[in-house]
Scaffold this motif. Structure first.
Motif, PDB file in Angstrom:
ATOM      1  N   GLU A   1      20.007   8.811 -24.139  1.00 38.45           N
ATOM      2  CA  GLU A   1      20.573   9.086 -22.816  1.00 38.45           C
ATOM      3  C   GLU A   1      20.355  10.546 -22.423  1.00 38.45           C
ATOM      4  O   GLU A   1      21.209  11.158 -21.781  1.00 38.45           O
ATOM      5  CB  GLU A   1      22.058   8.736 -22.782  1.00 38.45           C
TER       6      GLU A   1
ATOM      7  N   ARG B   1      24.889   0.796 -21.603  1.00 35.81           N
ATOM      8  CA  ARG B   1      23.519   1.115 -22.013  1.00 35.81           C
ATOM      9  C   ARG B   1      23.085   0.339 -23.262  1.00 35.81           C
ATOM     10  O   ARG B   1      22.063   0.670 -23.877  1.00 35.81           O
ATOM     11  CB  ARG B   1      23.395   2.619 -22.258  1.00 35.81           C
TER      12      ARG B   1
ATOM     13  N   HIS C   1      27.830   5.067 -25.390  1.00 37.08           N
ATOM     14  CA  HIS C   1      26.604   4.354 -25.007  1.00 37.08           C
ATOM     15  C   HIS C   1      26.936   2.919 -24.623  1.00 37.08           C
ATOM     16  O   HIS C   1      26.411   2.385 -23.633  1.00 37.08           O
ATOM     17  CB  HIS C   1      25.593   4.345 -26.158  1.00 37.08           C
TER      18      HIS C   1
ATOM     19  N   GLY D   1      20.423  -0.292 -19.108  1.00 35.54           N
ATOM     20  CA  GLY D   1      20.727   0.668 -18.050  1.00 35.54           C
ATOM     21  C   GLY D   1      19.612   1.641 -17.748  1.00 35.54           C
ATOM     22  O   GLY D   1      19.736   2.463 -16.830  1.00 35.54           O
ATOM     23  N   ALA D   2      18.500   1.570 -18.481  1.00 35.71           N
ATOM     24  CA  ALA D   2      17.389   2.491 -18.247  1.00 35.71           C
ATOM     25  C   ALA D   2      16.701   2.190 -16.921  1.00 35.71           C
ATOM     26  O   ALA D   2      16.553   1.025 -16.526  1.00 35.71           O
ATOM     27  CB  ALA D   2      16.384   2.402 -19.388  1.00 35.71           C
TER      28      ALA D   2
ATOM     29  N   GLN E   1      13.660   0.404 -21.208  1.00 37.47           N
ATOM     30  CA  GLN E   1      14.628  -0.672 -21.406  1.00 37.47           C
ATOM     31  C   GLN E   1      14.422  -1.365 -22.745  1.00 37.47           C
ATOM     32  O   GLN E   1      15.335  -2.013 -23.262  1.00 37.47           O
ATOM     33  CB  GLN E   1      14.534  -1.681 -20.269  1.00 37.47           C
TER      34      GLN E   1
ATOM     35  N   ASP F   1      17.879  -1.116 -23.851  1.00 40.86           N
ATOM     36  CA  ASP F   1      18.697  -0.254 -23.000  1.00 40.86           C
ATOM     37  C   ASP F   1      18.686  -0.825 -21.587  1.00 40.86           C
ATOM     38  O   ASP F   1      17.858  -0.449 -20.752  1.00 40.86           O
ATOM     39  CB  ASP F   1      18.135   1.183 -23.010  1.00 40.86           C
TER      40      ASP F   1
END
Length: 405
Positions: A275, A66, A61, A316-317, A323, A314
């Protein structure tokens, strides 16, 4: 003084093996270390020579970008090794002991530790409850994918193996005690798995496979594992699980019905986390899909557990709410079915001794279940890349060449 090398996070998608400081019994300033933890004295700790230290899906992760992990952090929280130095305040551990280190850093003194809730210790992380080695926002404790590592609160934390020769013979199984075996077992316990249960495990990575094996140990009649990766599903079938390929079959309840004659199970385990991807051939990021599937397929009055990680940040969301850890969960369905839902990190210490005994007495076969593969420390970056590609293996790093031939 000996040197030291470790696996270091270098930015999105990148890890490298670098020279790092040889540990002493102080938590020094460094990447991810909160100011209030800098200079913390740990005379209650030990220095461990790592014999085996594993790559975890949780590490991925961070490496995938992320989380908010700082570049330069030494990774790794699955540690098994030999004590080479003990602090002044250590009473019950000695140089030469072979030990398993639970991934939770815990003091043993706060009210949560006294209740056995070592995953939410109040004294090791000034920013929030709970600490861990080499992990974002978990107190800045230096990671253990290295040659040597410092472990605090040794008398409380460490599980000493009773016989050194026996431990070395079984060490590829025993190294799973630091995280994934207790985590999988905790997931099965919290899902209410018992003799005769039917269980759906979402995710056939190492934690999912450990959860499936744990459900079997607890007496489950049928364990069904779902994943998008056929190679990993093949690994689940190798030790007696039923499987669902979610690329080919988007309706989990329908596939459970084909197996059980009913579209519902007694309990479920989310071994995927934030994820997650939606099912089918055109699958995409769908961080709430496993939670919603569990509410759909777990019977009324049943339970499901969530050992898979969910985060509050997060970056990378794709979804703005995701996020910040806000997901579109069908909570009304779970409420209407009176589900019990159990979340959070695993208090690994709670289960280590009993699972150690299961290994030593050949009641558990966890290394074969997760298809453990030993690699050298220098091979760790390739191990991360291979693991990220979805291979059905659990990569175990051998920093000193004890197992690697």
């Amino acid at each position: 003084m000996a040197g030291n090398r470790g696996v270091v996070y270098k930015g999105n998608g990148q890890v490298e093996v670098e020279s790092i400081g040889y540990p002493d019994l102080t938590l020094h300033d460094g990447p991810g270390v909160p100011k209030a933890n800098v200079g913390r004295k740990c005379e209650h700790g030990v220095i461990i020579k790592n014999i085996l230290t594993n790559i975890c899906g949780s590490d991925q992760h961070m490496v995938r970008g992320r989380t908010t992990v700082d570049e330069g952090m030494v990774l790794g929280h699955e540690i098994t090794g030999e004590i080479v130095e003990v602090g002044r305040d250590v009473e019950n551990m000695k140089v030469g002991d072979i030990v398993s280190v639970p991934f939770n850093v815990a003091c043993g003194r706060c009210k949560n530790c006294r209740k056995g809730e070592t995953h939410i210790c109040l004294n090791v992380n000034p920013e929030k409850p709970g600490g861990a080695y080499g992990y974002v926002d978990m107190g800045g404790w230096v990671g253990g994918q290295s040659e040597y590592v410092m472990v605090p609160y040794a008398d409380f934390q460490l599980l000493k193996f009773p016989d050194k020769d026996q431990a070395m013979d079984k060490l590829l199984d025993l190294t799973m005690l630091s995280d994934i075996f207790p985590t999988g077992f905790h997931g099965a316990i919290n899902a209410g798995v018992t003799v005769g249960s039917s269980v759906y495990v979402a995710g056939a990575g190492p934690v999912g496979l450990a959860a499936a094996h744990s459900a079997q140990l607890l007496g489950a009649a049928v364990v069904i594992v779902g994943d998008l990766n056929e190679e990993r599903l093949k690994q689940a079938r190798s030790f007696g699980c039923e499987t669902i390929n979610l690329k080919e079959h988007a309706d989990v309840g329908e596939q459970i019905d084909q197996i059980l004659g009913s579209p519902e199970v007694d309990s479920a385990i989310d071994a995927v986390g934030f994820e997650a991807y939606g099912p089918g051939t055109d699958y995409g990021a769908a961080p709430a899909t496993v939670l919603n599937t569990a509410m759909d397929v777990v019977e009324a009055g049943g339970s499901f557990s969530v050992p898979g990680i969910y985060v509050t940040e997060d970056p990378g969301a794709k979804d703005k709410d995701a996020q910040y850890g806000s997901l579109k969960v069908n909570f009304g369905l779970g409420w209407s079915k009176a589900h019990s839902i159990h979340t959070g990190q695993t208090p690994a210490m709670r289960y280590q001794r009993q699972l150690m005994n299961a290994i030593l007495h050949e009641k558990a076969d966890i290394a074969n279940v997760v298809n453990a593969q030993v690699i050298s420390l220098d091979e760790a970056p390739q191990g991360y890349a291979d693991f990220d590609s979805g291979v059905a293996k659990k990569f175990v790093i051998d920093p000193h060449g004890v197992f690697k031939k």
